[in-house]
Design a protein around this motif. Structure first.
Motif, PDB file in Angstrom:
ATOM      1  N   SER A 172     -12.707  36.845  -2.047  1.00 35.32           N
ATOM      2  CA  SER A 172     -13.475  36.299  -0.914  1.00 35.32           C
ATOM      3  C   SER A 172     -13.052  34.871  -0.631  1.00 35.32           C
ATOM      4  CB  SER A 172     -14.967  36.396  -1.199  1.00 35.32           C
ATOM      5  OG  SER A 172     -15.314  35.613  -2.322  1.00 35.32           O
ATOM      6  N   LEU A 173     -14.006  33.992  -0.510  1.00 29.62           N
ATOM      7  CA  LEU A 173     -13.682  32.641  -0.060  1.00 29.62           C
ATOM      8  C   LEU A 173     -13.239  31.740  -1.206  1.00 29.62           C
ATOM      9  CD1 LEU A 173     -16.724  32.172   2.305  1.00 29.62           C
ATOM     10  CD2 LEU A 173     -14.399  32.683   2.959  1.00 29.62           C
ATOM     11  N   GLU A 174     -12.298  30.873  -0.896  1.00 26.20           N
ATOM     12  CA  GLU A 174     -11.935  29.845  -1.849  1.00 26.20           C
ATOM     13  C   GLU A 174     -13.079  28.836  -1.916  1.00 26.20           C
ATOM     14  OE1 GLU A 174      -9.183  29.857  -3.650  1.00 26.20           O
ATOM     15  OE2 GLU A 174      -8.460  31.682  -2.684  1.00 26.20           O
ATOM     16  N   LYS A 175     -13.060  27.966  -2.923  1.00 24.90           N
ATOM     17  CA  LYS A 175     -14.110  26.960  -3.060  1.00 24.90           C
ATOM     18  C   LYS A 175     -13.891  25.863  -2.024  1.00 24.90           C
ATOM     19  CE  LYS A 175     -15.073  27.796  -7.956  1.00 24.90           C
ATOM     20  NZ  LYS A 175     -16.418  28.310  -7.771  1.00 24.90           N
ATOM     21  N   ALA A 176     -14.236  26.174  -0.814  1.00 27.35           N
ATOM     22  CA  ALA A 176     -14.061  25.246   0.296  1.00 27.35           C
ATOM     23  C   ALA A 176     -15.181  25.511   1.278  1.00 27.35           C
ATOM     24  CB  ALA A 176     -12.697  25.462   0.943  1.00 27.35           C
ATOM     25  N   LYS A 177     -15.140  24.891   2.405  1.00 25.54           N
ATOM     26  CA  LYS A 177     -16.204  25.057   3.378  1.00 25.54           C
ATOM     27  C   LYS A 177     -16.291  26.492   3.892  1.00 25.54           C
ATOM     28  CE  LYS A 177     -16.525  20.358   5.226  1.00 25.54           C
ATOM     29  NZ  LYS A 177     -16.398  19.515   6.435  1.00 25.54           N
ATOM     30  N   VAL A 178     -17.528  26.957   3.998  1.00 23.23           N
ATOM     31  CA  VAL A 178     -17.798  28.229   4.658  1.00 23.23           C
ATOM     32  C   VAL A 178     -18.112  27.909   6.118  1.00 23.23           C
ATOM     33  CG1 VAL A 178     -19.266  30.269   4.728  1.00 23.23           C
ATOM     34  CG2 VAL A 178     -18.761  29.179   2.527  1.00 23.23           C
ATOM     35  N   ARG A 179     -17.307  28.423   7.025  1.00 22.66           N
ATOM     36  CA  ARG A 179     -17.482  28.122   8.455  1.00 22.66           C
ATOM     37  C   ARG A 179     -18.428  29.153   9.064  1.00 22.66           C
ATOM     38  NH1 ARG A 179     -11.216  28.354   9.709  1.00 22.66           N
ATOM     39  NH2 ARG A 179     -11.624  30.285   8.545  1.00 22.66           N
ATOM     40  N   VAL A 180     -19.493  28.661   9.681  1.00 18.62           N
ATOM     41  CA  VAL A 180     -20.618  29.514  10.050  1.00 18.62           C
ATOM     42  C   VAL A 180     -20.823  29.554  11.561  1.00 18.62           C
ATOM     43  CG1 VAL A 180     -23.087  29.941   9.706  1.00 18.62           C
ATOM     44  CG2 VAL A 180     -21.734  28.882   7.866  1.00 18.62           C
ATOM     45  N   ASP A 217     -23.932  30.048  -2.870  1.00 12.51           N
ATOM     46  CA  ASP A 217     -23.616  30.184  -4.293  1.00 12.51           C
ATOM     47  C   ASP A 217     -22.900  31.502  -4.556  1.00 12.51           C
ATOM     48  OD1 ASP A 217     -24.832  27.760  -4.865  1.00 12.51           O
ATOM     49  OD2 ASP A 217     -26.703  28.661  -5.601  1.00 12.51           O
ATOM     50  N   HIS A 218     -23.392  32.555  -3.922  1.00 16.98           N
ATOM     51  CA  HIS A 218     -22.811  33.878  -4.125  1.00 16.98           C
ATOM     52  C   HIS A 218     -21.393  33.953  -3.569  1.00 16.98           C
ATOM     53  CE1 HIS A 218     -22.708  38.219  -4.605  1.00 16.98           C
ATOM     54  NE2 HIS A 218     -22.275  38.312  -3.357  1.00 16.98           N
ATOM     55  N   LEU A 219     -21.201  33.447  -2.356  1.00 14.01           N
ATOM     56  CA  LEU A 219     -19.882  33.504  -1.733  1.00 14.01           C
ATOM     57  C   LEU A 219     -18.850  32.672  -2.479  1.00 14.01           C
ATOM     58  CD1 LEU A 219     -20.775  33.317   2.076  1.00 14.01           C
ATOM     59  CD2 LEU A 219     -19.746  35.252   0.886  1.00 14.01           C
ATOM     60  N   LEU A 220     -19.260  31.509  -2.941  1.00 16.68           N
ATOM     61  CA  LEU A 220     -18.304  30.574  -3.533  1.00 16.68           C
ATOM     62  C   LEU A 220     -18.201  30.677  -5.049  1.00 16.68           C
ATOM     63  CD1 LEU A 220     -19.159  27.500  -1.298  1.00 16.68           C
ATOM     64  CD2 LEU A 220     -17.166  28.998  -1.127  1.00 16.68           C
ATOM     65  N   ASP A 221     -19.294  31.073  -5.709  1.00 18.63           N
ATOM     66  CA  ASP A 221     -19.305  31.105  -7.172  1.00 18.63           C
ATOM     67  C   ASP A 221     -19.563  32.481  -7.760  1.00 18.63           C
ATOM     68  OD1 ASP A 221     -18.964  28.307  -7.120  1.00 18.63           O
ATOM     69  OD2 ASP A 221     -21.127  27.989  -6.977  1.00 18.63           O
ATOM     70  N   GLY A 222     -19.897  33.455  -6.907  1.00 13.37           N
ATOM     71  CA  GLY A 222     -20.125  34.808  -7.397  1.00 13.37           C
ATOM     72  C   GLY A 222     -21.463  35.040  -8.064  1.00 13.37           C
ATOM     73  N   THR A 223     -22.397  34.095  -7.938  1.00 13.08           N
ATOM     74  CA  THR A 223     -23.712  34.274  -8.559  1.00 13.08           C
ATOM     75  C   THR A 223     -24.482  35.383  -7.834  1.00 13.08           C
ATOM     76  OG1 THR A 223     -24.595  32.523  -7.147  1.00 13.08           O
ATOM     77  CG2 THR A 223     -23.868  31.890  -9.336  1.00 13.08           C
TER      78      THR A 223
END
Length: 342
Positions: free
Chosen positions: A7-15, A302-308
């Motif tokens: 999924s996404l790298e640890k960067a900004k999620v564009r919304v 948190d879920h998108l970037l860290d998988g929590t």
């Protein structure tokens, strides 16, 4: 649900945001005030664009949050500079927008219900898995103080045999808005899905459903009031009654959740809770209802970037939607509807 490593790298999620009302404003505030910013880290999200029901509301919202105003949600879901689409618009459009967003490779947050149609909701969950994208159906009621207090104290009352949940909202005059529109809001217990989802989250599978409802209306499109009562028989034998009413023929406000067990009862009236047992009534501490949109938004990031893990799955929301569909069929037919037939 999907491969978080891909999924996404640890960067900004564009919304991209669909909607300019109550929920959309809370989402925008949550994204702009992500708590991690205060820890010296870069912002994890960037609100890019918004589209609302009218050009005027869209432009006003865009100016307030310094983002781009778009003319249609079809344009928004195709944008290459958007990773996550947040759907905060009328219930009728949830399914169509979520489908288009997923097809265009976006992650999706959608306010409940996922769809007004059970079959479409099932298709959307399958589509999200096929696309390896997040599909998160917001259920803030699970994060709120009353629900958390219920969960923490439920074991005290032994085997639960009866529940009554009533949310009554007098409004006179009733607003001429989408929440009083048959097509835009949907059947009352589908549009207000949280009333049933609280129960399925706490008590599991439902065996059968009865329901009766009535509208007061002077035109076919909008109504001035509605009253819906439903009786759920759970597989455990638990009996639950759900009452939902709003509008001009409703005279007394009520937000009450009663849970009766063989060793005591939990009664929540508004934001006040008590534990009742023989000869004793003990107050229960109930957390605030404020800040839940922010909490939900932070958990998604948190879920998108860290998988929590998230606090709710689309499948759990879908099951509550199936119970609501059973209530709709029961109200239309006057018959008991069995969940095995949904």
């Amino acid at each position: 649900m999907y491969n978080s490593e891909a999924s996404l790298e640890k960067a900004k999620v564009r919304v991209g945001l669909v909607g300019t009302g109550y929920a959309a404003k809370f989402r925008a505030e949550a994204l702009l005030n992500d708590e991690r910013i205060g820890e010296g880290q870069a912002a994890r999200s960037h609100l890019v664009a918004v589209v609302g029901h009218t050009r005027e509301k869209t432009q006003s919202f865009a100016r307030e949050y310094e983002i781009e105003a778009l003319s249609s949600w079809q344009e928004l879901v195709k944008r290459q500079d958007i990773d996550l689409v947040v759907i905060c618009t009328v219930n009728r459009d949830h399914g169509a927008i979520a489908r288009a967003a997923l097809i265009n490779g976006k992650h999706v947050i959608v306010e409940y219900p996922l769809s007004l149609d059970v079959a479409e909701a099932e298709e959307l969950i399958a589509l999200a898995k096929a696309q390896q994208k997040l599909l998160h159906v917001e259920h803030l009621e699970l994060l709120g103080g009353v629900h958390q207090a219920l969960k923490q104290n439920l074991a005290k009352i032994g085997e639960v045999f009866y529940v009554r949940y009533s949310t009554i909202n007098p409004q006179n005059p009733a607003p001429r808005k989408w929440t009083y529109n048959h097509e835009l809001f949907g059947f009352p217990l589908i549009g207000a899905l949280s009333r049933l989802h609280r129960l399925t989250d706490l008590f599991g599978k439902v065996f059968s459903v009865n329901c009766h409802q009535r509208y007061w209306e002077t035109e076919s499109e909008y109504y001035q009031a509605c009253l819906c009562t439903s009786e759920l028989c759970f597989s455990s034998g638990l009996l639950a009654q759900v009452v939902y009413g709003k509008g001009e023929t409703i005279w007394q406000s009520e937000r009450k959740f009663e849970v009766h067990g063989e060793k005591g009862a939990l009664i929540f009236d508004g934001d006040t809770g008590v534990f009742i047992q023989p000869g004793e009534t003990t107050p229960i501490e109930v957390g605030p209802r404020r800040g839940l949109f922010a909490k939900d938004t932070i958990m998604v990031l948190d879920h998108l970037l860290d998988g929590t893990p998230l606090y709710v799955t689309p499948e759990e929301s879908l099951y509550a939607l199936k119970v609501a569909e059973a209530a709709r069929r029961a109200a239309l037919s006057g018959l008991t509807i069995f969940m095995k037939d949904i």
